[in-house]
Structures are given as C-alpha cells and as structure tokens.
Design an enzyme around this catalytic site. Structure first.
Site, mmCIF file in Angstrom:
data_model
loop_
_atom_site.group_PDB
_atom_site.id
_atom_site.type_symbol
_atom_site.label_atom_id
_atom_site.label_comp_id
_atom_site.label_asym_id
_atom_site.label_seq_id
_atom_site.Cartn_x
_atom_site.Cartn_y
_atom_site.Cartn_z
ATOM 1 N N ASP A 16 0.794 -1.223 0.000
ATOM 2 C CA ASP A 16 0.000 0.000 0.000
ATOM 3 C C ASP A 16 0.832 1.282 0.000
ATOM 4 O O ASP A 16 0.578 2.201 -0.775
ATOM 5 C CB ASP A 16 -0.842 -0.006 1.289
ATOM 6 C CG ASP A 16 -2.303 0.043 0.954
ATOM 7 O OD1 ASP A 16 -2.675 -0.483 -0.109
ATOM 8 O OD2 ASP A 16 -3.050 0.636 1.766
ATOM 9 N N ALA A 18 3.855 1.760 -0.905
ATOM 10 C CA ALA A 18 4.597 1.932 -2.155
ATOM 11 C C ALA A 18 3.707 2.540 -3.233
ATOM 12 O O ALA A 18 4.082 3.509 -3.893
ATOM 13 C CB ALA A 18 5.158 0.595 -2.621
ATOM 14 N N LYS A 188 6.629 18.574 5.258
ATOM 15 C CA LYS A 188 5.535 19.499 4.917
ATOM 16 C C LYS A 188 6.093 20.920 4.779
ATOM 17 O O LYS A 188 6.992 21.315 5.518
ATOM 18 C CB LYS A 188 4.442 19.432 5.990
ATOM 19 C CG LYS A 188 3.787 18.045 6.013
ATOM 20 C CD LYS A 188 2.438 18.046 6.652
ATOM 21 C CE LYS A 188 1.868 16.651 6.726
ATOM 22 N NZ LYS A 188 0.775 16.383 5.800
ATOM 23 N N GLU A 222 -8.232 14.807 12.514
ATOM 24 C CA GLU A 222 -8.711 14.188 11.280
ATOM 25 C C GLU A 222 -10.209 14.003 11.393
ATOM 26 O O GLU A 222 -10.715 13.700 12.474
ATOM 27 C CB GLU A 222 -8.037 12.825 11.058
ATOM 28 C CG GLU A 222 -6.782 12.948 10.237
ATOM 29 C CD GLU A 222 -6.036 11.642 10.025
ATOM 30 O OE1 GLU A 222 -5.076 11.649 9.248
ATOM 31 O OE2 GLU A 222 -6.402 10.612 10.635
ATOM 32 N N HIS A 246 5.105 12.998 14.861
ATOM 33 C CA HIS A 246 4.816 14.207 14.086
ATOM 34 C C HIS A 246 4.721 15.454 14.976
ATOM 35 O O HIS A 246 5.329 16.484 14.694
ATOM 36 C CB HIS A 246 3.504 14.058 13.308
ATOM 37 C CG HIS A 246 3.462 12.840 12.416
ATOM 38 N ND1 HIS A 246 4.579 12.322 11.829
ATOM 39 C CD2 HIS A 246 2.432 12.059 12.016
ATOM 40 C CE1 HIS A 246 4.229 11.261 11.093
ATOM 41 N NE2 HIS A 246 2.933 11.084 11.202
ATOM 42 N N ARG A 348 -0.322 26.803 17.230
ATOM 43 C CA ARG A 348 -0.963 28.058 17.645
ATOM 44 C C ARG A 348 -0.252 28.572 18.895
ATOM 45 O O ARG A 348 -0.269 27.922 19.948
ATOM 46 C CB ARG A 348 -2.443 27.797 17.927
ATOM 47 C CG ARG A 348 -3.267 29.036 18.257
ATOM 48 C CD ARG A 348 -4.748 28.675 18.366
ATOM 49 N NE ARG A 348 -5.285 28.266 17.077
ATOM 50 C CZ ARG A 348 -5.958 29.081 16.257
ATOM 51 N NH1 ARG A 348 -6.220 30.320 16.598
ATOM 52 N NH2 ARG A 348 -6.394 28.636 15.094
ATOM 53 N N LYS A 381 -3.062 36.860 14.775
ATOM 54 C CA LYS A 381 -4.304 37.503 15.211
ATOM 55 C C LYS A 381 -3.950 38.777 15.964
ATOM 56 O O LYS A 381 -3.187 38.756 16.929
ATOM 57 C CB LYS A 381 -5.112 36.549 16.084
ATOM 58 C CG LYS A 381 -5.751 35.444 15.255
ATOM 59 C CD LYS A 381 -6.482 34.447 16.092
ATOM 60 C CE LYS A 381 -7.676 35.074 16.781
ATOM 61 N NZ LYS A 381 -8.405 34.060 17.581
#
Ligand code: BG6
Length: 485
Positions: A16, A18, A188, A222, A246, A348, A381
C-alpha cells in the site's frame, strides 16, 4: 544531477505505502525533472509479478499526462524475492551490478537508494540481506562519491526500549549517515518554513519566549476514523501514531534554539537538545478519548479488526513543559484525534494579554498561527481599529495565506521532498537516532502507565471536538478562547 547513475529500490513494492506514496512521489519528481536521466526504479517484493503487472498496478496511482507516466513506468522493473535469507538479495545485486556496469560514462556517481516500504518488524532481516549482498557497487565505477542510503519509516518501536533495540540492530549494519528515518511531517511545507521564519527574521526572536508567550498548542485533527486500519492502529494508539513523532517534531522546531549553522547535524543537535529539556509526560496532564458510534457512523470498537473492548486511545491531549530559560513554565499542549469535526494540523502560539491595554481588547489575545493543512497559512491575530468613524476595536489578522500569496505555485508532497533530500544526501529533515531516543523518553513512562490501565479513554462522538476534558486541560494551560474573527 545528470552525473549520477541512480537506482531506487522499493522494497515492499507490491504494498500500500509503495503504490500510494513512494511511487507517486518518485513519479512527481521525475515529471518535474528532479531525477537524473540515468534512473532505474526496481521494485522488490514477495508476490509473483512481472514488470508489466507492477506497471499496470501503479498506473492508476500516478497523476499526470499519459506519455510522461509511460516513460516513467518504462524505467520501473520488478524483482521477486523473500525478505529473509540471502537468495533474493543476491539476485537483486546481480541486477544492480549489471545495470551499473552498463553505464556509458565511468565518471558517473553510482547511487543506490533503498526505500523500505515495509513494516519495521522486517527491517532487521531486510537490512541484513541488503548489507551482506547489495552494498558492493560495481568496482569499475569505484568513485569515492558513490553512495548507498536506506529510507525507513515509523513505527520505530513501541517505546524507548524497543526503539533502541531496533536502532541497535540497524546501527550494527549501516552507519547513521546512511540511515534516513522519515517523519513525513518534516517534509511538509510549513514545517520546513519554521526554521527559516524563526531564524531569518529579526522580530520573532524578541517575543519568542516565556516573557511574551502564554501557551503553545500543537494540534492534529482528522475528520475520519481508522477506516480499515483499526487492527494496525490498535497496536499503537494515537500517542504512538501521531504525537510521539509528528507533533513532537513540530514542537522541536518551534522550541529549538538557533543552530550553529544550517548543517543537518547542527540543526538536529538543537532539536535533540530541546527535546531532552522536556519533562516526561504525566497522567495528570493527559486526557485520552475514543470515538463511539454516532448516528449511523460506526465507532472505533465496531471496526471488526479492533479487538473487542480495546482501550486504545484515538484521541489524546497532553501538556508538556520545556525546562530551559526560554520556555520555563510555558505549557505546550499537544493534541491529536481521529474522527473529529475537521481535518487540520496547526501550531498556535498564544501570547500573554496586553498589559494595561488602552483599548477594549478583553478576550482578544494575540495569536501566531502556522497552519500546515489544509491550506497552508501563517497568520497573526491582531487587534485593529474597526474601520469607520468610531474608535472601536476588533480582531483581525496579518495574513500570509499560501493560496493567495503563492497562487499557482506547486507545493510538493512531503514524500516528494523527502525522497529528493535523500537522493541529495541531506539529512536535515530526517530523524537522527538520538532525537528519536529523546522523543521516546518523553512518552515512554506515560505510555507504560496507560498500557497498565492508569488512564482510560473518555468516549467522544464522531464529528465532535473530542472529550470535554480536553478543553479543561487547555484552559488549565492558560489558553483563552479568543474573539471570533
Ligand atoms: C500517519 C499516521 O503517520 O500520518 C496516520 O500513521 C495519519 O494515522 C497520517 O492519518 C496523517 O498524515 P497527513 O499527512 O495526512 O496529515
């Protein structure tokens, strides 16, 4: 990079990871001209497939023009072999040598990138097979710049001890500078921008510490459940799946000191140092959750692959403290959950209230937000005068939204960038062994307590914000939900 004869060997080519990540990332790099003309991608797995079988399996996962996909696929071939023993690797070595021997230009560098798109349980046997059979490059091309690199991906163990064991067994076969441990969050765009922003601008540093910052939230959400991965997920839970890797990597980027240089080891030295300053996570500062059936939507325990009655958390919020001069007393709340109300990953940073403010700005806290996804953005902000004749104030943003500022610019997938880094030999965005050890040291005592039942997950509805106790945890950390904007 035309002076290189590059072979990428994808071990686990029929699986998967790959087809969903590795090959599409390789194709994207190929398509954009980042791979050398002298390229071959060799798939290796146990299934009996022909080159053609592999190509037709991959085709549906590659996005682009047919012509270019076909050209890329023409450089993809397949070798069948077992993961244990040496037979398969001997065959692989023959193929690699033959290809490298056919090189037209002897001055070319020979590079072999082994991508282990496999579960870590087989890493030791695969690395043994590779080490003993596939590390001799063609002698005729004996160039000191030739290289061999191995890409591996989490889970690296289940706790400090098992991770160290795995690291020992790989470390006995390959030196650290050949091992590329992927944490795809480091690939990312915004994760990579953090060091640039923090260290290439003058003004961040003046307020980037405990005198001005009240609390930091690092969030992963998620809006879907474990979806068929329940059986796998259940062995790990959300802390091992997302937070220990992460989110802690993002924390390291936010909290690290300025490195001596941009050398990958100088950067990773600083990340490791700050991780080592973090006190181990505690049961008192942690909230766990598990999503339950809501309306027609099945809950975590309804997944047939999840063991009945499992207490594995699908949500966790956990407050950590960095014990150094810059951050002493500032809560860092790491929060991650599946099946929540939205999909989002962000950092944040909430600042302290403005002292003796002249304006009505109650509940209007400055926040510096880096949103990794969806829609990369960095915004601050800020209280501003509401346009008009009155001197009213309101919350607004200084806003760098990538869709506006960089509209039409291709933002590469994390895997694309990380594979390219590995080809270039840049380990900056890969996790070094001591960094991994420091990350496990933070969570191992807590994980063991959870495994022994010291903390039970609270039920939460699918599509909700998670258990209410998580909001209480945030409030304890000093987070003030600001004015809506
Ligand atoms: C993986 C986790 O590492 O990251 C998954 O194992 C998670 O559970 C995924 O869904 C999230 O990655 P991304 O890039 O979609 O945010």
């Amino acid at each position: 990079p035309s002076g290189i004869c590059l072979t990428v060997v994808v071990l686990g080519a029929s699986g998967d990871l790959a087809k969903k990540k590795t090959y599409p990332a390789l194709y994207a790099l190929y398509h954009r001209g980042f791979l050398p003309p002298n390229l071959r991608v060799v798939g290796y797995a146990r299934s009996a497939l022909t080159d053609e079988d592999l190509r037709s399996r991959l085709k549906g996962f590659l996005k682009g023009e047919e012509d270019s996909i076909d050209k890329f696929l023409a450089s993809c071939s397949y070798v069948r072999g077992e993961y244990n023993g040496s037979e398969g690797y001997e065959k692989l070595q023959e193929i690699l040598l033959q290809r490298e021997g056919e090189m037209m230009c002897p001055s070319q560098i020979v590079g072999r990138l082994f991508y282990l798109a496999l579960p870590p349980s087989v890493y030791p046997q695969v690395c043994t097979g590779l080490r003993h059979n596939c590390t001799d490059l063609d002698n005729a091309a004996d160039n000191p710049k030739n290289w061999i690199r191995i890409i591996v991906e989490k889970p690296f163990g289940k706790d400090l001890q098992s991770s160290e064991q795995l690291a020992d067994s790989l470390g006995a076969l390959f030196p650290e500078d050949q091992l590329y441990r992927i944490d795809h969050y480091l690939g990312k765009e915004l994760a990579q921008n953090m060091t640039v922003m923090r260290f290439a601008n003058t003004f961040y540093n003046s307020w980037w510490h405990r005198d001005y910052i009240s609390n930091v939230q690092i969030t992963f959400k998620e809006n879907f459940g474990t979806q068929g991965r329940g059986g796998y997920f259940d062995q790990f839970g959300i802390i091992r799946d997302v937070i220990q890797n992460h989110l802690i990597q993002l924390l390291a980027l936010v909290a690290m000191e300025k490195p001596v240089s941009l050398h990958p080891d100088d950067i990773r030295d600083e990340k490791t140092r700050v991780l080592r300053c973090i006190a181990p996570a505690t049961v008192e500062d942690t909230v766990l959750g598990q999503y339950v059936a809501t309306g027609d939507e099945p809950g975590y325990l309804d997944d047939p692959t999840v063991p009945p009655g499992s207490k594995t958390p699908t949500f966790a919020a956990c407050t950590l403290y960095v014990r150094n001069d810059r951050w002493y007393g500032v809560p860092f709340v790491l929060k991650a959950g599946k099946a929540l109300n939205e999909r989002k990953a962000e950092v944040r940073i909430q600042l302290k209230p403005t002292p003796a403010s002249l304006y009505l700005s109650e509940g209007m806290r400055n926040e510096f937000v880096m949103r990794l996804q969806p829609g990369e953005a960095i915004y601050m902000k800020t209280v501003v005068k509401k346009p008009g004749l009155e001197m009213d104030t309101e919350m607004s943003e200084l806003d760098l939204s990538y869709t506006k500022r960089y509209s039409g610019v291709h933002i590469p997938e994390a895997y694309e960038r990380l594979i390219l880094d590995a080809i270039r030999g840049d380990q900056q965005h890969f996790v070094r062994r001591d960094e991994l050890r420091a990350a496990w040291a933070i969570f191992t005592p807590l994980l063991h307590q959870i495994d022994e039942g010291a903390l039970t997950p609270e039920p939460y509805d699918i599509g909700s914000r998670g258990p209410a106790s998580a909001d209480a945890l945030l409030a304890r950390a000093g987070f003030e939900k600001g004015a809506k904007y």
